[in-house]
Design a protein around this motif. Structure first.
Motif, PDB file in Angstrom:
ATOM      1  N   TYR A 701       0.739  -1.241  -0.039  1.00 36.45           N
ATOM      2  CA  TYR A 701      -0.113  -0.091  -0.045  1.00 36.45           C
ATOM      3  C   TYR A 701       0.742   1.369  -0.124  1.00 36.45           C
ATOM      4  O   TYR A 701       1.749   1.316   0.643  1.00 36.45           O
ATOM      5  N   GLY A 702       0.508   2.216  -0.869  1.00 29.98           N
ATOM      6  CA  GLY A 702       1.207   3.592  -0.749  1.00 29.98           C
ATOM      7  C   GLY A 702       0.169   4.811  -0.850  1.00 29.98           C
ATOM      8  O   GLY A 702      -0.582   4.393  -1.555  1.00 29.98           O
ATOM      9  N   SER A 703       0.244   5.897   0.024  1.00 32.37           N
ATOM     10  CA  SER A 703      -0.485   6.826   0.005  1.00 32.37           C
ATOM     11  C   SER A 703      -0.127   7.896  -1.175  1.00 32.37           C
ATOM     12  O   SER A 703      -1.095   8.614  -1.526  1.00 32.37           O
ATOM     13  N   GLY A 704       0.808   7.415  -1.995  1.00 31.66           N
ATOM     14  CA  GLY A 704       1.207   8.294  -3.134  1.00 31.66           C
ATOM     15  C   GLY A 704       2.317   9.199  -2.923  1.00 31.66           C
ATOM     16  O   GLY A 704       2.482   9.900  -1.790  1.00 31.66           O
ATOM     17  N   LEU A 705       3.310   9.133  -3.974  1.00 30.26           N
ATOM     18  CA  LEU A 705       4.273  10.112  -4.219  1.00 30.26           C
ATOM     19  C   LEU A 705       3.843  11.533  -4.322  1.00 30.26           C
ATOM     20  O   LEU A 705       2.769  11.892  -4.533  1.00 30.26           O
ATOM     21  N   ARG A 706       4.800  12.550  -4.493  1.00 26.09           N
ATOM     22  CA  ARG A 706       4.339  14.002  -4.609  1.00 26.09           C
ATOM     23  C   ARG A 706       4.181  14.186  -6.251  1.00 26.09           C
ATOM     24  O   ARG A 706       4.910  13.798  -7.215  1.00 26.09           O
ATOM     25  N   GLN A 707       3.337  15.310  -6.432  1.00 23.74           N
ATOM     26  CA  GLN A 707       3.270  15.925  -7.783  1.00 23.74           C
ATOM     27  C   GLN A 707       3.121  17.460  -7.490  1.00 23.74           C
ATOM     28  O   GLN A 707       2.824  17.929  -6.573  1.00 23.74           O
ATOM     29  N   ASP A 708       3.198  18.167  -8.546  1.00 25.64           N
ATOM     30  CA  ASP A 708       3.027  19.579  -8.457  1.00 25.64           C
ATOM     31  C   ASP A 708       1.612  20.015  -8.268  1.00 25.64           C
ATOM     32  O   ASP A 708       0.563  19.306  -8.799  1.00 25.64           O
ATOM     33  N   SER A 709       1.217  21.241  -7.569  1.00 21.02           N
ATOM     34  CA  SER A 709       0.047  21.638  -7.511  1.00 21.02           C
ATOM     35  C   SER A 709       0.344  23.274  -8.003  1.00 21.02           C
ATOM     36  O   SER A 709       1.025  23.445  -8.963  1.00 21.02           O
ATOM     37  N   ASP A 710      -0.372  24.123  -7.310  1.00 22.27           N
ATOM     38  CA  ASP A 710       0.281  25.398  -7.523  1.00 22.27           C
ATOM     39  C   ASP A 710       1.500  25.848  -6.976  1.00 22.27           C
ATOM     40  O   ASP A 710       2.181  26.824  -7.082  1.00 22.27           O
ATOM     41  N   ILE A 711       1.949  25.015  -6.325  1.00 20.92           N
ATOM     42  CA  ILE A 711       3.525  25.061  -5.856  1.00 20.92           C
ATOM     43  C   ILE A 711       4.418  23.840  -5.970  1.00 20.92           C
ATOM     44  O   ILE A 711       3.761  22.683  -6.474  1.00 20.92           O
ATOM     45  N   PRO A 712       5.415  23.606  -6.184  1.00 22.58           N
ATOM     46  CA  PRO A 712       6.270  22.426  -6.567  1.00 22.58           C
ATOM     47  C   PRO A 712       5.945  21.662  -5.419  1.00 22.58           C
ATOM     48  O   PRO A 712       6.146  21.656  -4.217  1.00 22.58           O
ATOM     49  N   ASN A 713       5.894  20.168  -6.012  1.00 23.43           N
ATOM     50  CA  ASN A 713       5.717  19.002  -4.973  1.00 23.43           C
ATOM     51  C   ASN A 713       4.442  19.258  -3.969  1.00 23.43           C
ATOM     52  O   ASN A 713       4.311  18.652  -3.114  1.00 23.43           O
ATOM     53  N   GLY A 714       3.264  20.063  -4.338  1.00 22.66           N
ATOM     54  CA  GLY A 714       2.473  20.530  -3.567  1.00 22.66           C
ATOM     55  C   GLY A 714       1.214  19.634  -3.134  1.00 22.66           C
ATOM     56  O   GLY A 714       0.457  19.763  -2.542  1.00 22.66           O
ATOM     57  N   ALA A 715       1.029  18.518  -4.170  1.00 23.54           N
ATOM     58  CA  ALA A 715      -0.078  17.632  -3.979  1.00 23.54           C
ATOM     59  C   ALA A 715       0.548  16.126  -4.210  1.00 23.54           C
ATOM     60  O   ALA A 715       1.583  15.784  -4.350  1.00 23.54           O
ATOM     61  N   ILE A 717      -0.089  12.017  -5.524  1.00 27.20           N
ATOM     62  CA  ILE A 717      -0.758  11.057  -6.417  1.00 27.20           C
ATOM     63  C   ILE A 717      -1.791  10.276  -5.576  1.00 27.20           C
ATOM     64  O   ILE A 717      -1.505   9.988  -4.357  1.00 27.20           O
ATOM     65  N   PRO A 718      -2.652   9.923  -5.846  1.00 34.84           N
ATOM     66  CA  PRO A 718      -4.056   9.164  -5.372  1.00 34.84           C
ATOM     67  C   PRO A 718      -3.147   7.817  -4.874  1.00 34.84           C
ATOM     68  O   PRO A 718      -2.428   7.191  -5.336  1.00 34.84           O
ATOM     69  N   GLN A 719      -3.872   7.457  -3.533  1.00 33.14           N
ATOM     70  CA  GLN A 719      -3.427   6.301  -2.948  1.00 33.14           C
ATOM     71  C   GLN A 719      -3.573   5.024  -3.688  1.00 33.14           C
ATOM     72  O   GLN A 719      -4.575   4.848  -4.603  1.00 33.14           O
ATOM     73  N   TYR A 720      -2.986   3.933  -3.621  1.00 33.64           N
ATOM     74  CA  TYR A 720      -3.250   2.741  -4.131  1.00 33.64           C
ATOM     75  C   TYR A 720      -2.870   1.464  -3.151  1.00 33.64           C
ATOM     76  O   TYR A 720      -2.118   1.664  -2.271  1.00 33.64           O
ATOM     77  N   GLU A 721      -3.282   0.437  -3.767  1.00 31.20           N
ATOM     78  CA  GLU A 721      -3.208  -1.041  -3.014  1.00 31.20           C
ATOM     79  C   GLU A 721      -2.806  -2.243  -3.908  1.00 31.20           C
ATOM     80  O   GLU A 721      -3.685  -2.150  -4.769  1.00 31.20           O
ATOM     81  N   TYR A 757      -3.041   2.006 -11.212  1.00 28.01           N
ATOM     82  CA  TYR A 757      -2.369   3.097 -10.196  1.00 28.01           C
ATOM     83  C   TYR A 757      -1.435   3.726 -10.748  1.00 28.01           C
ATOM     84  O   TYR A 757      -0.528   3.202 -11.650  1.00 28.01           O
ATOM     85  N   GLU A 758      -0.938   4.897 -10.332  1.00 22.16           N
ATOM     86  CA  GLU A 758      -0.044   5.776 -10.785  1.00 22.16           C
ATOM     87  C   GLU A 758       1.181   5.869  -9.664  1.00 22.16           C
ATOM     88  O   GLU A 758       0.835   5.914  -8.567  1.00 22.16           O
ATOM     89  N   LEU A 759       2.254   5.471 -10.056  1.00 17.58           N
ATOM     90  CA  LEU A 759       3.485   5.988  -9.349  1.00 17.58           C
ATOM     91  C   LEU A 759       3.815   7.252  -9.476  1.00 17.58           C
ATOM     92  O   LEU A 759       4.393   7.885  -8.427  1.00 17.58           O
ATOM     93  N   ARG A 760       3.812   7.886 -10.673  1.00 16.74           N
ATOM     94  CA  ARG A 760       4.365   9.293 -11.116  1.00 16.74           C
ATOM     95  C   ARG A 760       3.488   9.713 -12.100  1.00 16.74           C
ATOM     96  O   ARG A 760       2.833   9.160 -13.037  1.00 16.74           O
ATOM     97  N   SER A 761       2.994  10.924 -11.986  1.00 19.05           N
ATOM     98  CA  SER A 761       2.041  11.521 -12.721  1.00 19.05           C
ATOM     99  C   SER A 761       2.727  12.682 -13.845  1.00 19.05           C
ATOM    100  O   SER A 761       2.183  13.012 -14.821  1.00 19.05           O
ATOM    101  N   GLY A 762       4.249  12.523 -13.730  1.00 10.85           N
ATOM    102  CA  GLY A 762       4.780  13.400 -14.840  1.00 10.85           C
ATOM    103  C   GLY A 762       5.099  14.797 -14.440  1.00 10.85           C
ATOM    104  O   GLY A 762       5.921  15.609 -15.042  1.00 10.85           O
ATOM    105  N   THR A 763       4.678  15.009 -13.229  1.00 13.76           N
ATOM    106  CA  THR A 763       5.002  16.552 -12.685  1.00 13.76           C
ATOM    107  C   THR A 763       5.732  16.518 -11.376  1.00 13.76           C
ATOM    108  O   THR A 763       5.571  15.238 -10.646  1.00 13.76           O
ATOM    109  N   GLY A 764       6.257  17.574 -10.953  1.00  7.94           N
ATOM    110  CA  GLY A 764       7.028  17.245  -9.675  1.00  7.94           C
ATOM    111  C   GLY A 764       8.535  17.660  -9.818  1.00  7.94           C
ATOM    112  O   GLY A 764       9.171  17.816 -10.907  1.00  7.94           O
ATOM    113  N   ILE A 765       9.400  17.958  -8.727  1.00  6.32           N
ATOM    114  CA  ILE A 765      10.742  18.407  -8.921  1.00  6.32           C
ATOM    115  C   ILE A 765      11.533  17.119  -9.540  1.00  6.32           C
ATOM    116  O   ILE A 765      11.747  16.094  -8.692  1.00  6.32           O
TER     117      ILE A 765
END
Length: 786
Positions: A701-715, A717-721, A757-765
């Motif tokens: 199970y993972g709650s999700g790595l980070r992705q950009d929102s209006d700020i870098p790494n601000g959101a 990725i959806p959780q998965y199992e 499920y997504e591991l990376r969304s393509g956004t983030g530092i």
């Protein structure tokens, strides 16, 4: 049934079954050759384990078997007790095997990891995981607490990016260039462990986690095994291994070939990726000469050669283009002129290594192991000449390589019944070579609004450099037992680096382990860490060559990547609740200066290192396991937070707006995942017969790595199992042929419920393309021992 309800049902069933099994007063089964060494043998404090005198005639002794059904915990805090006792599979009357087992015990006592958090996999544990020896190494490691999954087969331990140290039989393997998957295979391991927390002073350089693999050898893994494994997505995975001993020699070799169409994570949620073929082969050889019961020489060699197609993401029109090139007239004219589904990008990764070791016991008080190590690795990226130019403004052919050679020595001196002194050193010389050939559009001027104007003709830019550097560390520590149930391990470490950066540090460390009652252990520790920047990931690009081109960086600032310096605090408690049932809790805090992170910047899938001026990582872990007879179950979860502020090196990889924001604000690191969990269970039907059937399942199970929102790494990725399943049927003598032994059929299902499920969304530092987890995959295999 939803995934959440499935998980709840699994945990509820575990809670109901465990107490019932604990109350059952069944007689313990006889240990098999695959039973955990640390669980099934008598454990002797390292400080009280004298070496066998050279003058003594060693009499072959029978295997020592446990007289209690107690099983050691998977996760524990070492108090200096050697976990490597008379080896698994020792047979009565075989002097060669008994001698090697005793030497294995002495080697393990060189690095006891007193006070650190250790998670162990025996040979039985590895075979229980879906896939067994065929499973990628990162799949096995995901079953440990605090290990988060990322794309390209990467893992993150306790909120760090890639500060993972690999050791083979206690000898550290220098870092290499592998990005996709692993150069080391699960098949190489007879057993292994993951050590985290406040590490004692014998561990340096990479300290987020130490993965120590006890390689297969001719004494513990005699005979041969041939297997064929495969199934969905053209998966074809044959392998062969053979080991044995003759006189004072023992030998082992294993090799495999991997062919499939899931080499790299799919950038789309579809069932199959486009252009994702991989061909790989791996080899490990182990040769040992045991001169007598106090002296052994060993040689370990390995090869990994892997070729990958980079999967395509259809329907892309603009993708990671340089800000100046994006929106220009030339970019607009190129718009839609190439289908991103037809790109042909490839990458090749090679690793070769060798370790030559001498192990020696001197009298009854001194043990040592000294090793010479060499590793070569290279990475080559081949672009799509037209596609990379159109989508990125830069079609870059990149080649990097690093050759490392050095020495490691560890010494144990049992100075007194209550004091065990350990000291040693590591030193490596490394040669790093980086070459790129880039095809770019030159900038010819600006238009009336100040936007860049590019020529339709391309130019070629060659950039290359090489650097030779040194990495070294010395340590000394004393394991002191002032009381029978109290161990204090304190020491100093001195590390230095002379590569792209030049720095050094003295690092004090202390760990306290207290056993107030039977089955209970408290520990607390502090470690000062020094982490050199990854030499192979610092390319030394000459930025001025790319000025006024479509590959020009947003800034020409490029401060050298610095060494990371940390204060690390760790404390925890472990308890045996009932016979065979264990639980542990551990908490940690890391305060970092110049925290090292890594990211992918540009089209070559080559990671680049950079620093946050300040960093903080903190979290906690909970783990439990139960084993009784043919039934095992385990589970763990972890919470973590990793943040950084002010990027102060390799700034040219970032846009000016991001640099300005991060300079003033704390942000989550791109690999920060708040919650991580894993669990597993297995049962062996007819385990007392010659045809046992094993059923096992694991969950991640993972709650999700980070992705950009209006700020870098601000959101996030959806959780998965995901759930994985294995069914393994063994036959002791299926074909009734004298030289054929165990025959095994297996069925493995990865992502049983076909979770998208997504591991990376393509956004983030430092994040490249999107990556999705593997969809349901069914694989089968047959293996034959001989």
């Amino acid at each position: 049934m939803t995934a959440a309800s499935r998980l709840l049902a699994l945990l509820s069933a575990t809670a109901l079954v465990t107490p019932e099994l604990a109350r059952a007063q069944q007689a313990p089964a006889q240990p098999s050759p695959t039973t955990r060494a640390q669980a099934s043998q008598v454990q002797t404090p390292a400080a009280q384990t004298p070496a066998t005198p050279a003058s003594r005639t060693l009499t072959p002794t029978p295997t020592r078997q446990a007289t209690s059904p107690l099983v050691a915990s998977r996760s524990s805090f070492d108090n200096g007790t050697s976990r490597q006792t008379v080896a698994e599979g020792v047979r009565a009357g075989e002097e060669h095997i008994v001698v090697n087992a005793k030497l294995d015990q002495q080697r393990a006592a060189l690095q006891p990891s007193t006070g650190a958090t250790i998670y162990r996999w025996s040979r039985k544990d590895i075979e229980t995981i879906p896939g067994g020896d065929n499973a990628p190494l990162n799949y096995v490691l995901l079953q440990a607490p605090g290990v988060a999954q990322d794309s390209y087969g990467q893992i993150h331990i306790r909120g760090d990016h890639n500060e993972v140290q690999f050791r083979l039989d206690g000898v550290e393997l220098p870092e290499g260039m592998a990005v996709f998957g692993q150069a080391l295979m699960t098949r190489f391991a007879h057993s292994m462990s993951l050590t985290t927390g406040a590490l004692p002073s014998e561990y340096g350089f990479l300290q987020a986690g130490v993965i120590d693999i006890t390689t297969k050898n001719g004494s513990a893994d005699p005979g041969g095994n041939a297997s064929i494994y495969g199934g969905a997505r053209d998966y074809f995975f044959p392998s062969l291994q053979y080991g044995g001993h003759a006189g004072k020699w023992d030998y082992f070799a294993t090799g495999d070939f991997v062919h499939n169409r899931v080499g790299i994570e799919n950038p789309t949620p579809k069932f199959n990726a486009l252009h994702d073929l991989t061909n790989q082969y791996h080899y490990l050889g182990h040769l040992r000469y045991t001169a007598n019961e106090t002296t052994r020489i060993s040689l370990t060699t390995g090869v990994s050669n892997a070729e990958y197609q980079l999967p395509n993401n259809p329907g892309q029109q603009r993708q990671f283009a340089n800000p100046n090139y994006l929106g220009s007239a030339l970019e607009q004219s190129n718009y839609g002129s190439l289908n991103s589904a037809s790109l042909n990008e490839r990458q090749k990764e090679i690793t070769d290594f060798g370790i030559l070791s001498l192990q020696k016991d001197i009298g009854r008080t001194i043990s040592l192991q000294t090793s010479a190590v060499a590793r070569y690795s290279s990475l080559g990226y081949s672009p799509d000449p037209l596609g990379d130019l159109i989508y990125n403004g830069n079609a870059q052919r990149a080649q990097r390589s690093v050759f490392s050679s050095g020495s490691q020595t560890d010494v144990t001196w049992r100075a007194a019944p209550t004091h065990t002194v350990r000291f040693g050193y590591q030193i490596y010389v490394e040669r790093n070579i980086s070459k790129t050939d880039s095809t770019v559009y030159p900038q010819t001027g600006v238009d009336a609004e100040g936007n860049p104007v590019y020529s339709g003709n391309t130019i070629n830019i060659h950039d290359g450099n090489g650097r030779t550097g040194w990495l070294y560390g010395l340590y000394a520590q004393d394991e002191w037992r002032p009381l029978r149930n109290l161990t204090v391990n304190y020491g100093l470490r001195f590390d230095g680096v002379d590569e792209y950066t030049h720095s050094k540090q003295v690092s004090p460390r202390i760990n306290i382990v207290w056993r107030p009652w039977r089955g209970g252990t408290f520990h607390a520790g502090y470690s000062r860490y020094f982490t050199p920047p990854p030499f192979e990931l610092v390319g030394g690009t000459q930025l001025n060559k790319f000025a006024n081109t479509s590959a020009a960086p947003g800034t020409l600032q490029d401060t050298t990547v610095k060494a990371e310096r940390d204060h690390y605090f760790d404390a925890g408690f472990a308890q045996e609740i009932l016979p065979g049932w264990h639980a542990s809790f551990d908490a940690y805090v890391k305060l970092a200066k110049n925290l090292i992170d890594e990211g992918q910047f540009g089209s070559p899938i080559i990671l680049s290192a950079f620093n946050y001026r300040r960093g903080q990582v903190n979290g906690y872990e909970v783990a439990t396991d139960y084993e009784r007879g043919p039934f095992t179950v385990y589970g763990n979860f972890a919470w973590s937070r990793a943040i950084g502020k002010d990027i102060d090196s390799a700034q040219w990889n970032f846009g000016p707006a991001d640099l300005a924001y991060i300079q003033q604000h704390w942000i989550h690191l791109d690999h920060d995942q708040r919650w991580t969990a894993s669990a597993g269970a297995s049962y062996r039907f007819w385990h007392k017969t010659g045809h046992p059937l094993m059923l096992s399942a694991t969950m991640v199970y993972g709650s999700g790595l980070r992705q950009d929102s209006d700020i870098p790494n601000g959101a996030s990725i959806p959780q998965y199992e995901t759930f994985n399943l294995a069914l393994v049927q063994s036959f002791r003598d299926l074909f009734h042929v004298p030289f054929l032994k165990r025959t095994q059929f297996r069925l493995d299902v990865t992502n049983l419920f076909d979770k998208r499920y997504e591991l990376r969304s393509g956004t983030g530092i430092g994040v490249g393309a999107p990556q999705y987890g593997l969809r349901r995959t069914i694989l089968t295999g047959i293996s034959q021992r001989f």
